[in-house]
Design an enzyme around this catalytic site. Sequence first.
Site, PDB file in Angstrom:
ATOM      1  N   LEU A  64       2.767  -0.978   7.431  1.00 28.55           N
ATOM      2  CA  LEU A  64       3.256  -1.418   6.119  1.00 28.55           C
ATOM      3  C   LEU A  64       4.142  -0.300   5.596  1.00 28.55           C
ATOM      4  O   LEU A  64       3.826   0.875   5.775  1.00 28.55           O
ATOM      5  CB  LEU A  64       2.099  -1.641   5.138  1.00 28.55           C
ATOM      6  CG  LEU A  64       1.140  -2.807   5.396  1.00 28.55           C
ATOM      7  CD1 LEU A  64       0.031  -2.786   4.337  1.00 28.55           C
ATOM      8  CD2 LEU A  64       1.856  -4.145   5.352  1.00 28.55           C
ATOM      9  N   ASP A  65       5.235  -0.655   4.940  1.00 26.69           N
ATOM     10  CA  ASP A  65       6.104   0.360   4.341  1.00 26.69           C
ATOM     11  C   ASP A  65       5.311   1.196   3.336  1.00 26.69           C
ATOM     12  O   ASP A  65       4.384   0.699   2.685  1.00 26.69           O
ATOM     13  CB  ASP A  65       7.281  -0.300   3.606  1.00 26.69           C
ATOM     14  CG  ASP A  65       8.228  -1.020   4.545  1.00 26.69           C
ATOM     15  OD1 ASP A  65       8.123  -0.820   5.778  1.00 26.69           O
ATOM     16  OD2 ASP A  65       9.074  -1.787   4.050  1.00 26.69           O
ATOM     17  N   ARG A  66       5.744   2.422   3.173  1.00 33.15           N
ATOM     18  CA  ARG A  66       5.032   3.347   2.290  1.00 33.15           C
ATOM     19  C   ARG A  66       4.796   2.793   0.870  1.00 33.15           C
ATOM     20  O   ARG A  66       3.689   2.917   0.334  1.00 33.15           O
ATOM     21  CB  ARG A  66       5.796   4.681   2.234  1.00 33.15           C
ATOM     22  CG  ARG A  66       5.075   5.729   1.440  1.00 33.15           C
ATOM     23  CD  ARG A  66       5.580   7.135   1.681  1.00 33.15           C
ATOM     24  NE  ARG A  66       4.583   8.075   1.161  1.00 33.15           N
ATOM     25  CZ  ARG A  66       4.563   9.368   1.446  1.00 33.15           C
ATOM     26  NH1 ARG A  66       5.470   9.880   2.239  1.00 33.15           N
ATOM     27  NH2 ARG A  66       3.625  10.143   0.938  1.00 33.15           N
ATOM     28  N   VAL A  68       4.346  -0.159  -0.148  1.00 32.65           N
ATOM     29  CA  VAL A  68       3.670  -1.469  -0.136  1.00 32.65           C
ATOM     30  C   VAL A  68       2.155  -1.255  -0.081  1.00 32.65           C
ATOM     31  O   VAL A  68       1.671  -0.350   0.591  1.00 32.65           O
ATOM     32  CB  VAL A  68       4.138  -2.288   1.090  1.00 32.65           C
ATOM     33  CG1 VAL A  68       3.415  -3.626   1.173  1.00 32.65           C
ATOM     34  CG2 VAL A  68       5.649  -2.504   1.032  1.00 32.65           C
TER      35      VAL A  68
END
Length: 232
Positions: A64-66, A68
Amino acid sequence: MSEPITDNDILYEDNHLIAVNKRAGDIVQVDETGDEPLDEKVKKYIAQKYNKPNGAFLGVVHRLDRPVSGVILFAKTSKALDRMNQLFKTRQIRKTYYAVVRNKPEPEYGDLVHWLVKNQQKNVTKAHGHEVPGSMRSELHYRLAGEANGYYLIEVNPITGRPHQIRVQLSTLNCPIVGDNKYGYPRGSLRRSISLHARKLQFIHPVKNEPVEIKAPLPKDGFWDKFAHLME
């Protein structure tokens, strides 16, 4: 110093898999910032919980993107890691995300298909309407889930799993995610977060062969509470 993982962060655990409710701002794996990544924190949690002085095995299945938040799954054995990688690769995992945006999506539901190219230096992804050199086909389904306080909640089911996919594809609808100034929202968030939450993972367990549904509660930040009534 980032907070360690506790029992409260664990959404699901058995002998093969462990799922955590990721906080926005945590990185999943080590990067150039040198901040402690989530996979290391989960390793420490397992080593402490099961008294493993030599440390624990932990495999990263997806990311997951930072900025998110939400459900992220790790494998506790190499067998589970191989099998989960295969499930993700063959798209046998149903992923449900929620995004908060300022603009109402037109149309209110549909499928988005783009070809994405990531610029590694700038860490930004560009969406193209047709195949271009070095691009990866990216697909998601979305629907408007409702409106609250002048914001719109969009439910997203990504079919593929590309870097920044949901963020850049929603921005092509003129629906940049709240706080995501990288993809067109006018200002960033002070909390290093964007209003994108990985709500649910559904799949058949790779070892036990039974259905699994893992759901992440919403961040308790005063903002997401406004949308809880619009989710299933």
